[in-house]
Scaffold this motif. Sequence first.
Motif: not given
Length: 398
Positions: A279-304
């Motif tokens: 029941k997650l409400k705040q998750v977006d699956f973006e698919g295969k993307q060039n990550p640069v634009a996302y890194y530019r906007k993001a504040s935190i990166c998770m690695l599990t």
Amino acid sequence: MNILFINNSEINPLSSGIQRITSVLAQAFTARGVTCYGANFELHTPTNHSLFIDVLKLDFSSQASQKLAGFIQKYNITYAIVQECMPLKKLEIVHEAIVQIPTCRLLYCNHSAPEKEFIPPYLPAEWFRLWHNSGKIHSLSKVLIALLPGFLYKWLVRLKIEHDYTYIYRKADVVVLLSERYIDTFKKWVKVSNINPLKFAGIGNSLSFTENISLTDLENKEKEVVIVARLSDRAKRISTALKIWQLVEQSGKVPDWRLKILGYGPDEKYYHHLARQLKLKQVDFEGKQNPVAYYRKASICMLTSAYEGFGMVLTEAQQMGVVPIAFDNFDAIHDIIQHGKNGILIPPCHLQEFADNLTELMTDNAKRNTFASYALEDCQRFALNNIVNQWLRILQTD
């Protein structure tokens, strides 16, 4: 100096970390006056000549080694760098070619953490894939492996890595690991008397991007957490990330933050299913993307991840001012993250502790910006010039 890069497939920097670092290194070597060639085992994909002077397509025929030897001789190749070569039948083909050319040396790059084979398939993901996806036979084999008793699975793994690591050691002139921390772990499975320590080297991956953000760019960061990964749960454990994110959402402290998941892979449908189930409400699956634009906007990166070889997403994130938080699941992570300075390390399997630290990072702007500022500076240890210099020292002294 002429170098041949050998991969499983045509180079596509967006397909995997190994492919990305192959592309980055080849371009950097070329800029240093080294002539680079390519070879791969993907017969039915058009050859991309933009990266290499020439590319050889290989197969498993009896003539493959002779064909490769002719290619090496034709271009006077002095070093063959094996970036991907699984199954090891491919390494056998490469080795049989190189032994015919006394002036050529074989460098084998192990892009995973030694002993990662002990991590079994993740049963819930394999069950889902078995019932919902194509490739039933492959999925069934993974389910059966996951159901093996632990002692039997470990015994079989021991046999396999003793064979594989010894085989790699015997065939390669140099075994290149992603950290010096991995050398002793790899060596302990090599069943050879009088192991030559000079046959091992540890070189991390370089920064992926040619651009860097500035300190002032940190002011433009948005309330986004990013995951960049191949969507395969055995290694990446995105299922764990989703469970952690459920704890974050349930805390009610960060209703305006979103988790962006970039990537594709065999467990993509399973992750969508799990996100709905949780029941997650705040998750977006973006698919295969060039990550640069996302890194530019993001504040935190998770690695599990359950394991990584190097964790390129960590240095990519730091390069773009994104603070990494990760499970302390592989040795090379200590080459990258200095806990409490440029990121956060969490003991393996401590989901609540991960969620609490993640929530604190999201709500403490000053702490997050301090970590991001230090990360921007510290990650330059992995600047391309530094990594290329390490490679050239190996090539010039071998």
